[in-house]
Design a protein around this motif. Structure first.
Motif, PDB file in Angstrom:
ATOM      1  N   VAL A   7      -6.696   1.845   3.856  1.00 55.40           N
ATOM      2  CA  VAL A   7      -5.953   0.713   4.190  1.00 55.40           C
ATOM      3  C   VAL A   7      -6.427  -0.066   4.899  1.00 55.40           C
ATOM      4  O   VAL A   7      -6.445  -1.404   4.281  1.00 55.40           O
ATOM      5  CB  VAL A   7      -4.874   1.450   5.279  1.00 55.40           C
ATOM      6  CG1 VAL A   7      -3.771   0.110   5.777  1.00 55.40           C
ATOM      7  CG2 VAL A   7      -4.252   2.641   4.765  1.00 55.40           C
TER       8      VAL A   7
ATOM      9  N   ALA B 189      -7.944  -1.754   2.212  1.00 59.34           N
ATOM     10  CA  ALA B 189      -7.224  -2.778   1.307  1.00 59.34           C
ATOM     11  C   ALA B 189      -6.612  -3.989   1.313  1.00 59.34           C
ATOM     12  O   ALA B 189      -6.892  -4.838   0.946  1.00 59.34           O
ATOM     13  CB  ALA B 189      -6.190  -1.794   0.846  1.00 59.34           C
TER      14      ALA B 189
ATOM     15  N   ARG C  83      -0.009  -4.249  -5.278  1.00 61.16           N
ATOM     16  CA  ARG C  83      -0.099  -2.761  -5.170  1.00 61.16           C
ATOM     17  C   ARG C  83      -1.306  -2.048  -5.092  1.00 61.16           C
ATOM     18  O   ARG C  83      -1.793  -2.464  -6.320  1.00 61.16           O
ATOM     19  CB  ARG C  83       0.969  -2.281  -6.325  1.00 61.16           C
ATOM     20  CG  ARG C  83       1.470  -1.335  -5.935  1.00 61.16           C
ATOM     21  CD  ARG C  83       2.683  -0.925  -6.737  1.00 61.16           C
ATOM     22  NE  ARG C  83       2.991   0.495  -7.024  1.00 61.16           N
ATOM     23  CZ  ARG C  83       2.949   1.079  -8.177  1.00 61.16           C
ATOM     24  NH1 ARG C  83       2.509   1.101  -8.891  1.00 61.16           N
ATOM     25  NH2 ARG C  83       3.169   2.184  -7.467  1.00 61.16           N
ATOM     26  N   VAL C  84      -1.038  -1.816  -4.332  1.00 61.99           N
ATOM     27  CA  VAL C  84      -2.562  -0.030  -4.373  1.00 61.99           C
ATOM     28  C   VAL C  84      -1.684   1.251  -3.775  1.00 61.99           C
ATOM     29  O   VAL C  84      -1.265   0.938  -3.016  1.00 61.99           O
ATOM     30  CB  VAL C  84      -3.624  -0.505  -2.875  1.00 61.99           C
ATOM     31  CG1 VAL C  84      -4.308   0.148  -2.522  1.00 61.99           C
ATOM     32  CG2 VAL C  84      -4.054  -1.725  -2.941  1.00 61.99           C
TER      33      VAL C  84
ATOM     34  N   LEU D  66      -2.371   5.085  -3.479  1.00 65.27           N
ATOM     35  CA  LEU D  66      -3.757   5.951  -2.706  1.00 65.27           C
ATOM     36  C   LEU D  66      -3.757   7.015  -3.412  1.00 65.27           C
ATOM     37  O   LEU D  66      -2.050   8.255  -3.080  1.00 65.27           O
ATOM     38  CB  LEU D  66      -3.768   5.590  -1.445  1.00 65.27           C
ATOM     39  CG  LEU D  66      -4.406   4.677  -0.403  1.00 65.27           C
ATOM     40  CD1 LEU D  66      -4.239   4.325   0.743  1.00 65.27           C
ATOM     41  CD2 LEU D  66      -6.162   3.671  -1.109  1.00 65.27           C
TER      42      LEU D  66
ATOM     43  N   ILE E 211       0.885  -1.163  -0.066  1.00 60.95           N
ATOM     44  CA  ILE E 211      -0.074   0.078  -0.061  1.00 60.95           C
ATOM     45  C   ILE E 211       0.841   1.055   0.234  1.00 60.95           C
ATOM     46  O   ILE E 211       1.625   1.176   0.948  1.00 60.95           O
ATOM     47  CB  ILE E 211      -0.830  -0.358   0.969  1.00 60.95           C
ATOM     48  CG1 ILE E 211      -1.667  -0.914   1.009  1.00 60.95           C
ATOM     49  CG2 ILE E 211      -1.932   1.474   0.685  1.00 60.95           C
ATOM     50  CD1 ILE E 211      -2.174  -1.095   2.723  1.00 60.95           C
TER      51      ILE E 211
END
Length: 83
Positions: free
Chosen positions: A73, A76, A55-56, A58, A29
């Motif tokens: 978070v 996710a 993979r995130v 933001l 994240i």
């Protein structure tokens, strides 16, 4: 520039050459506005994770996503563990 590493860790450093491929499913994240670890540092790392790499990124978030966007978070993480 960088200085040579402490010789006490030479064996550890040698064990990481070449870098291992990790079999553990991995979630990263990353805050898009992270200026400590730029967002590009977590891009295109899939080859190092045989167990999967998710993979995130933001938007509008910096170096501490867990503090800046705790709900995002948590979402996710829950989405990742639920598969």
């Amino acid at each position: 520039g960088f200085v040579p590493g402490d010789p006490a860790y030479a064996a550890d450093t040698a064990a990481l050459k070449p870098l291992p491929v990790l079999a553990t499913p991995t979630l990263v994240i990353h805050g898009k506005d992270d200026f400590v670890n730029p967002v590009a540092t977590s891009a295109n790392k899939e080859a190092w994770f045989s167990g999967g790499y998710h993979r995130v990124v933001l938007d509008g978030i910096g170096h501490f996503p867990q503090r800046e966007a705790p709900a995002d978070v948590a979402d996710a993480i829950l989405g990742f563990v639920r598969g």
